[in-house]
Design a protein around this motif. Structure first.
Motif, PDB file in Angstrom:
ATOM      1  N   THR A  78       0.847  -1.186   0.000  1.00 13.88           N
ATOM      2  CA  THR A  78       0.000   0.000   0.000  1.00 13.88           C
ATOM      3  C   THR A  78       0.883   1.237   0.000  1.00 13.88           C
ATOM      4  O   THR A  78       1.833   1.328   0.776  1.00 13.88           O
ATOM      5  CB  THR A  78      -0.905   0.029   1.241  1.00 13.88           C
ATOM      6  OG1 THR A  78      -1.660  -1.179   1.307  1.00 13.88           O
ATOM      7  CG2 THR A  78      -1.854   1.210   1.178  1.00 13.88           C
ATOM      8  N   SER A  80       0.518   5.584  -0.088  1.00 15.38           N
ATOM      9  CA  SER A  80      -0.372   6.747  -0.028  1.00 15.38           C
ATOM     10  C   SER A  80       0.434   8.026  -0.194  1.00 15.38           C
ATOM     11  O   SER A  80       1.578   8.123   0.258  1.00 15.38           O
ATOM     12  CB  SER A  80      -1.126   6.794   1.302  1.00 15.38           C
ATOM     13  OG  SER A  80      -2.027   5.710   1.416  1.00 15.38           O
ATOM     14  N   THR A  81      -0.188   9.000  -0.840  1.00 16.27           N
ATOM     15  CA  THR A  81       0.415  10.321  -1.033  1.00 16.27           C
ATOM     16  C   THR A  81      -0.669  11.353  -0.799  1.00 16.27           C
ATOM     17  O   THR A  81      -1.801  11.192  -1.262  1.00 16.27           O
ATOM     18  CB  THR A  81       0.967  10.470  -2.461  1.00 16.27           C
ATOM     19  OG1 THR A  81       1.771   9.338  -2.786  1.00 16.27           O
ATOM     20  CG2 THR A  81       1.799  11.738  -2.583  1.00 16.27           C
ATOM     21  N   GLU A  82      -0.343  12.412  -0.063  1.00 16.88           N
ATOM     22  CA  GLU A  82      -1.362  13.426   0.199  1.00 16.88           C
ATOM     23  C   GLU A  82      -0.780  14.826   0.115  1.00 16.88           C
ATOM     24  O   GLU A  82       0.403  15.050   0.381  1.00 16.88           O
ATOM     25  CB  GLU A  82      -2.014  13.203   1.561  1.00 16.88           C
ATOM     26  CG  GLU A  82      -1.078  13.249   2.742  1.00 16.88           C
ATOM     27  CD  GLU A  82      -1.784  12.967   4.059  1.00 16.88           C
ATOM     28  OE1 GLU A  82      -1.417  13.602   5.057  1.00 16.88           O
ATOM     29  OE2 GLU A  82      -2.711  12.112   4.078  1.00 16.88           O
ATOM     30  N   ARG A 202      -5.865  12.716  -0.178  1.00 16.55           N
ATOM     31  CA  ARG A 202      -4.959  11.568  -0.142  1.00 16.55           C
ATOM     32  C   ARG A 202      -5.304  10.586  -1.260  1.00 16.55           C
ATOM     33  O   ARG A 202      -6.456  10.176  -1.420  1.00 16.55           O
ATOM     34  CB  ARG A 202      -5.045  10.850   1.201  1.00 16.55           C
ATOM     35  CG  ARG A 202      -4.055   9.683   1.321  1.00 16.55           C
ATOM     36  CD  ARG A 202      -4.098   9.034   2.698  1.00 16.55           C
ATOM     37  NE  ARG A 202      -5.343   8.301   2.909  1.00 16.55           N
ATOM     38  CZ  ARG A 202      -6.218   8.560   3.860  1.00 16.55           C
ATOM     39  NH1 ARG A 202      -5.993   9.541   4.717  1.00 16.55           N
ATOM     40  NH2 ARG A 202      -7.332   7.852   3.992  1.00 16.55           N
ATOM     41  N   THR A 204      -4.383   6.786  -2.646  1.00 17.07           N
ATOM     42  CA  THR A 204      -3.827   5.529  -2.154  1.00 17.07           C
ATOM     43  C   THR A 204      -3.946   4.460  -3.234  1.00 17.07           C
ATOM     44  O   THR A 204      -4.971   4.377  -3.926  1.00 17.07           O
ATOM     45  CB  THR A 204      -4.564   5.051  -0.891  1.00 17.07           C
ATOM     46  OG1 THR A 204      -4.535   6.086   0.096  1.00 17.07           O
ATOM     47  CG2 THR A 204      -3.911   3.790  -0.319  1.00 17.07           C
ATOM     48  N   SER A 205      -2.901   3.655  -3.369  1.00 23.03           N
ATOM     49  CA  SER A 205      -2.903   2.536  -4.317  1.00 23.03           C
ATOM     50  C   SER A 205      -2.520   1.257  -3.597  1.00 23.03           C
ATOM     51  O   SER A 205      -1.635   1.267  -2.732  1.00 23.03           O
ATOM     52  CB  SER A 205      -1.924   2.790  -5.472  1.00 23.03           C
ATOM     53  OG  SER A 205      -2.317   3.893  -6.253  1.00 23.03           O
ATOM     54  N   TRP A 206      -3.188   0.183  -3.947  1.00 23.90           N
ATOM     55  CA  TRP A 206      -2.836  -1.155  -3.469  1.00 23.90           C
ATOM     56  C   TRP A 206      -2.368  -1.967  -4.678  1.00 23.90           C
ATOM     57  O   TRP A 206      -3.062  -2.004  -5.706  1.00 23.90           O
ATOM     58  CB  TRP A 206      -4.037  -1.836  -2.837  1.00 23.90           C
ATOM     59  CG  TRP A 206      -4.451  -1.295  -1.507  1.00 23.90           C
ATOM     60  CD1 TRP A 206      -4.117  -1.800  -0.277  1.00 23.90           C
ATOM     61  CD2 TRP A 206      -5.300  -0.170  -1.254  1.00 23.90           C
ATOM     62  NE1 TRP A 206      -4.691  -1.056   0.722  1.00 23.90           N
ATOM     63  CE2 TRP A 206      -5.429  -0.040   0.154  1.00 23.90           C
ATOM     64  CE3 TRP A 206      -5.963   0.746  -2.080  1.00 23.90           C
ATOM     65  CZ2 TRP A 206      -6.192   0.962   0.733  1.00 23.90           C
ATOM     66  CZ3 TRP A 206      -6.716   1.743  -1.490  1.00 23.90           C
ATOM     67  CH2 TRP A 206      -6.825   1.845  -0.105  1.00 23.90           C
ATOM     68  N   ASP A 222       7.204   1.651  -5.088  1.00 21.87           N
ATOM     69  CA  ASP A 222       6.522   2.632  -4.229  1.00 21.87           C
ATOM     70  C   ASP A 222       6.870   4.055  -4.647  1.00 21.87           C
ATOM     71  O   ASP A 222       6.000   4.935  -4.711  1.00 21.87           O
ATOM     72  CB  ASP A 222       6.917   2.426  -2.766  1.00 21.87           C
ATOM     73  CG  ASP A 222       6.233   1.223  -2.139  1.00 21.87           C
ATOM     74  OD1 ASP A 222       5.381   0.602  -2.803  1.00 21.87           O
ATOM     75  OD2 ASP A 222       6.575   0.891  -0.992  1.00 21.87           O
ATOM     76  N   GLN A 226       4.292   6.806  -6.067  1.00 22.82           N
ATOM     77  CA  GLN A 226       4.144   8.083  -5.356  1.00 22.82           C
ATOM     78  C   GLN A 226       4.269   9.261  -6.321  1.00 22.82           C
ATOM     79  O   GLN A 226       3.517  10.240  -6.213  1.00 22.82           O
ATOM     80  CB  GLN A 226       5.195   8.187  -4.254  1.00 22.82           C
ATOM     81  CG  GLN A 226       5.015   9.400  -3.355  1.00 22.82           C
ATOM     82  CD  GLN A 226       5.999   9.413  -2.212  1.00 22.82           C
ATOM     83  OE1 GLN A 226       7.204   9.289  -2.421  1.00 22.82           O
ATOM     84  NE2 GLN A 226       5.495   9.556  -1.003  1.00 22.82           N
ATOM     85  N   HIS A 229       1.044   9.541  -8.166  1.00 22.03           N
ATOM     86  CA  HIS A 229       0.053  10.203  -7.317  1.00 22.03           C
ATOM     87  C   HIS A 229       0.233  11.717  -7.366  1.00 22.03           C
ATOM     88  O   HIS A 229      -0.749  12.467  -7.499  1.00 22.03           O
ATOM     89  CB  HIS A 229       0.206   9.740  -5.866  1.00 22.03           C
ATOM     90  CG  HIS A 229      -0.290   8.344  -5.621  1.00 22.03           C
ATOM     91  ND1 HIS A 229      -0.062   7.689  -4.429  1.00 22.03           N
ATOM     92  CD2 HIS A 229      -1.002   7.493  -6.384  1.00 22.03           C
ATOM     93  CE1 HIS A 229      -0.612   6.492  -4.490  1.00 22.03           C
ATOM     94  NE2 HIS A 229      -1.188   6.345  -5.664  1.00 22.03           N
TER      95      HIS A 229
END
Length: 248
Positions: A78, A80-82, A202, A204-206, A222, A226, A229
């Motif tokens: 997983t 995530s970027t925000e 945010r 998010t990718s799985w 990753d 990112q 994203h």
């Protein structure tokens, strides 16, 4: 170095893959060089060539079977970027749900063949609608599974292209479908949360990573995800600014 040069000359790999492999292969080469050094010191100190040779020969089958022992199937990862945006959640949501063409990225690994979003086509609204993300390598087909306006949009991956087109200095562009078995996307989402500083958006990718060692290749993938994203989030922010400028 000879092996990496041969991979390029024979058209088996591209520049991005070779650059990514280099730190891992350098570490393995250091282990081999250390074993050879210990064996040579043993030989000079004790004059026992048979013992020194046995040390090196024993390492070969041990390390040859090590990968098979530690490989336990694909790992779900997983990322995530925000970023914080100065706009209302509804305006940001409307921008997320809008068809858009993204700017060309300037990061080197995108220029060397890694896939990135170029155009996002949104078809419909609500659960069951589609997001078609056009990459240089093909189209990601995403079906919306959750539509909680203006807070959360989630989707699953119905189809995906290969992750990258390897660029080879001697053979041009190399398409390697085997990469689909190494990295494949599962699902993703956008989540919007109000704070005192603005709206935190945010992404998010799985995804599954089947390449070993997972911590090494997963870390590289990753980083690439990112950056994808950020391309999408920054495009959303730019779209909001353009709207405000048009309304002013």
């Amino acid at each position: 170095l000879i092996t990496l040069a041969a991979l390029l000359l024979l058209g088996l790999e591209g520049l991005l893959a070779v650059v990514a492999m280099t730190p891992l292969l350098a570490a393995l080469a250091a282990v081999g060089a250390s074993a050879a050094y210990v064996a040579s010191r043993w030989y000079r100190a004790h004059g026992r060539a048979a013992v020194a040779s046995a040390v090196l020969l024993t390492c070969t089958p041990f390390f040859a079977g090590l990968e098979g022992q530690i490989q336990s199937g694909p790992k779900l990862r997983t990322i995530s970027t925000e970023i914080v945006m100065d706009a209302s959640r509804q305006d940001i949501w409307d921008q997320i749900a809008t068809t858009t063409t993204l700017r060309e990225p300037d990061h080197w690994f995108f220029r060397w063949g890694a896939g990135y979003p170029m155009h996002i086509d949104v078809e419909g609204e609500g659960v069951g609608s589609w997001r078609l993300d056009e990459f240089p390598t093909g189209v990601y087909e995403l079906v919306v599974t959750e539509w909680d306006e203006p807070e959360r949009m989630a989707f699953s991956v119905a189809a995906q292209p290969i992750p990258l087109n390897n660029i080879n200095p001697f053979h041009g562009e190399l398409r390697q479908p085997r990469l689909e078995e190494g990295v494949y996307s599962k699902r993703g989402e956008f989540h919007l949360r109000e704070t005192d500083d603005g709206v935190v958006v945010r992404a998010t990718s799985w995804y599954y990573n089947a390449m070993v060692p997972n911590f090494y290749w997963g870390g590289i993938v990753d980083r690439i995800i990112q950056q994808m994203h950020l391309l999408i989030l920054e495009d959303i922010e730019e779209g909001l600014e353009e709207r405000r400028a048009a309304e002013a």
